[in-house]
Design a protein around this motif. Structure first.
Motif, PDB file in Angstrom:
ATOM      1  N   ARG A 124      10.610  -4.570  -2.428  1.00 44.36           N
ATOM      2  CA  ARG A 124      10.554  -4.390  -3.841  1.00 44.36           C
ATOM      3  C   ARG A 124      10.991  -3.002  -3.958  1.00 44.36           C
ATOM      4  N   LEU A 146       7.186  -4.436   0.897  1.00 42.11           N
ATOM      5  CA  LEU A 146       7.359  -3.288   0.213  1.00 42.11           C
ATOM      6  C   LEU A 146       8.824  -2.602   0.276  1.00 42.11           C
ATOM      7  N   TYR A 151       3.979  -6.929   5.779  1.00 41.95           N
ATOM      8  CA  TYR A 151       3.566  -6.146   4.362  1.00 41.95           C
ATOM      9  C   TYR A 151       4.905  -5.066   4.186  1.00 41.95           C
ATOM     10  N   ASN A 173       0.508   0.687  -3.774  1.00 42.93           N
ATOM     11  CA  ASN A 173       0.815  -0.467  -2.918  1.00 42.93           C
ATOM     12  C   ASN A 173       1.160   0.051  -1.414  1.00 42.93           C
ATOM     13  N   PHE A 223       0.947  -5.317  -8.391  1.00 41.20           N
ATOM     14  CA  PHE A 223       0.396  -4.965  -6.905  1.00 41.20           C
ATOM     15  C   PHE A 223       0.897  -6.153  -5.837  1.00 41.20           C
ATOM     16  N   MET A 224       0.932  -5.886  -4.619  1.00 41.19           N
ATOM     17  CA  MET A 224       1.804  -6.497  -3.600  1.00 41.19           C
ATOM     18  C   MET A 224       0.979  -7.718  -3.389  1.00 41.19           C
ATOM     19  N   VAL A 245      -4.744  -5.777  -2.826  1.00 40.80           N
ATOM     20  CA  VAL A 245      -4.191  -4.607  -3.225  1.00 40.80           C
ATOM     21  C   VAL A 245      -4.651  -4.261  -4.562  1.00 40.80           C
TER      22      VAL A 245
END
Length: 378
Positions: A343, A340, A336, A142, A102-103, A107
């Motif tokens: 990734r 995301l 954020y 996420n 998880f980020m 989260v």
């Protein structure tokens, strides 16, 4: 006899000019085709992966290494005779227990809370959720976590994506079913990945129900057939031809079932309006095509028309993961969103990795540089 060129002074780059570099920085039309020996060098070779799956698996391994997370493994073989093989798209049990899939820690805490307070009968594949970097369920958490934490952010994101449908988001539910195992629905465990309860610009109580995919090819086996599926499909009024065999194919069957369940929510008075959406990566061409083909089966994907008896029809819309991440960034969570993107969506990084790790000599031999810089013959 031809002498192999020394590799000492070769710097693997895109090229010596900006022009060469821009060739590989253009928006990608389809996933890169990654040589098998590059995949093996990063321990991400899976023979059944398609092009997108292979690229996503390599991207996840690059992300894992960047985060300094130890590699995980998966079991192969038959019961009583199994062995574990290291796989770059998995993380170790210790990293999984620490919530590294998880980020952020927040989260991770949300994921734990969702598991703790899950709806009775809901299905969470916990092993994949915690250890598999390609898990669509982990992607769901996420991607939606910042919106679950901040409903003002959620409202801004979905107001931008569905401006004629969403004014505010009032609640977000994960792995939600409005009537799990109830006979006025399907009598089974069908659920949405996410349900956002919203208020429309006209002040109506409504919802956005979402199905998310990451590497899935939309080929999962269809659910065991129930007569109730056919009955509710006919009654929904959603389809041009509710008997079309396409609607029963793997992948399409799941979309049909969830869309009909969304229609049942409206018909049963849980909301005045509804929207069913898919969220898939732009380069997962099979998933994108499935959404397009599914929309072609509908009488009106926009949901702007009504049934003959005046009931509201639930609309359908397909979004990409990239579009949702951009909306999150534009709504104020740029940092954020960038995490995301890095990734899940930065496939140019995969291209750069391949281009910068392959060295080819004049003799035609290819070499790949491993994570420690050592040169290994392909």
């Amino acid at each position: 006899m031809e002498t192999a060129l020394s590799l000492t002074n070769i710097e693997p780059t895109f090229g010596s000019s900006d022009r060469a570099r821009t060739v590989f920085e253009r928006p990608l039309v389809h996933p890169p085709l990654i040589p098998d020996f590059v995949r093996r060098a990063k321990q991400v070779f899976v023979s059944t992966d398609n092009r997108f799956g292979a690229a996503a698996r390599l991207l996840s391994a690059l992300w894992r290494e960047e985060q300094k997370l130890p590699i995980g493994a998966f079991a192969v073989g038959t019961k009583g005779d199994t062995r574990r093989i290291k796989l770059g798209s998995r993380i170790s049990p210790a990293a999984a227990r620490a919530g590294a899939n998880f980020m952020t820690n927040d989260v991770m805490a949300l994921a734990k809370a969702e598991l703790l307070f899950r709806e009775p009968g809901s299905v969470w594949d916990e092993e994949r959720l915690w250890t598999n970097l390609l898990s669509s369920q982990a992607l769901t958490v996420n991607l939606w976590a910042p919106m679950a934490f901040d409903l003002a952010l959620a409202s801004a994101v979905w107001k931008s994506l569905l401006p004629d449908f969403v004014e505010t988001v009032t609640r977000i539910r994960f792995e939600h079913s409005p009537g799990r195992f109830q006979e006025n629905y399907f009598g089974d465990g069908t659920a949405f990945d996410v349900l956002a309860e919203v208020v429309t610009p006209d002040g109506e109580i409504a919802f956005v129900a979402a199905e998310l995919k990451y590497v899935e090819e939309m080929l999962a086996p269809a659910a065991r057939h129930r007569d109730r599926y056919d009955e509710t499909t006919r009654e929904s009024g959603l389809y041009l031809d509710c008997e079309d065999p396409v609607l029963k194919r793997p992948g399409f069957e799941q979309l049909r079932r969830e869309h009909v369940m969304a229609q049942l929510m409206v018909d049963n008075g849980l909301a005045a309006r509804g929207k069913f959406v898919t969220i898939v990566p732009r380069l997962n061409r099979r998933a994108v095509a499935s959404s397009t083909m599914y929309a072609a089966e509908l009488q009106d994907a926009s949901g702007n028309t009504h049934h003959d008896d005046g009931r509201e029809r639930v609309g359908f819309e397909a979004f990409t993961v990239e579009a949702v991440i951009r909306a999150i960034a534009e709504a104020g969570e740029a940092e954020y969103a960038s995490l995301l993107w890095g990734r899940y969506c930065d496939f140019h990084r995969v291209v750069r990795h391949v281009m910068e790790t392959i060295v080819t000599t004049p003799a035609g031999k290819a070499f790949v540089r491993d994570s420690e810089g050592a040169e290994v013959e392909a």
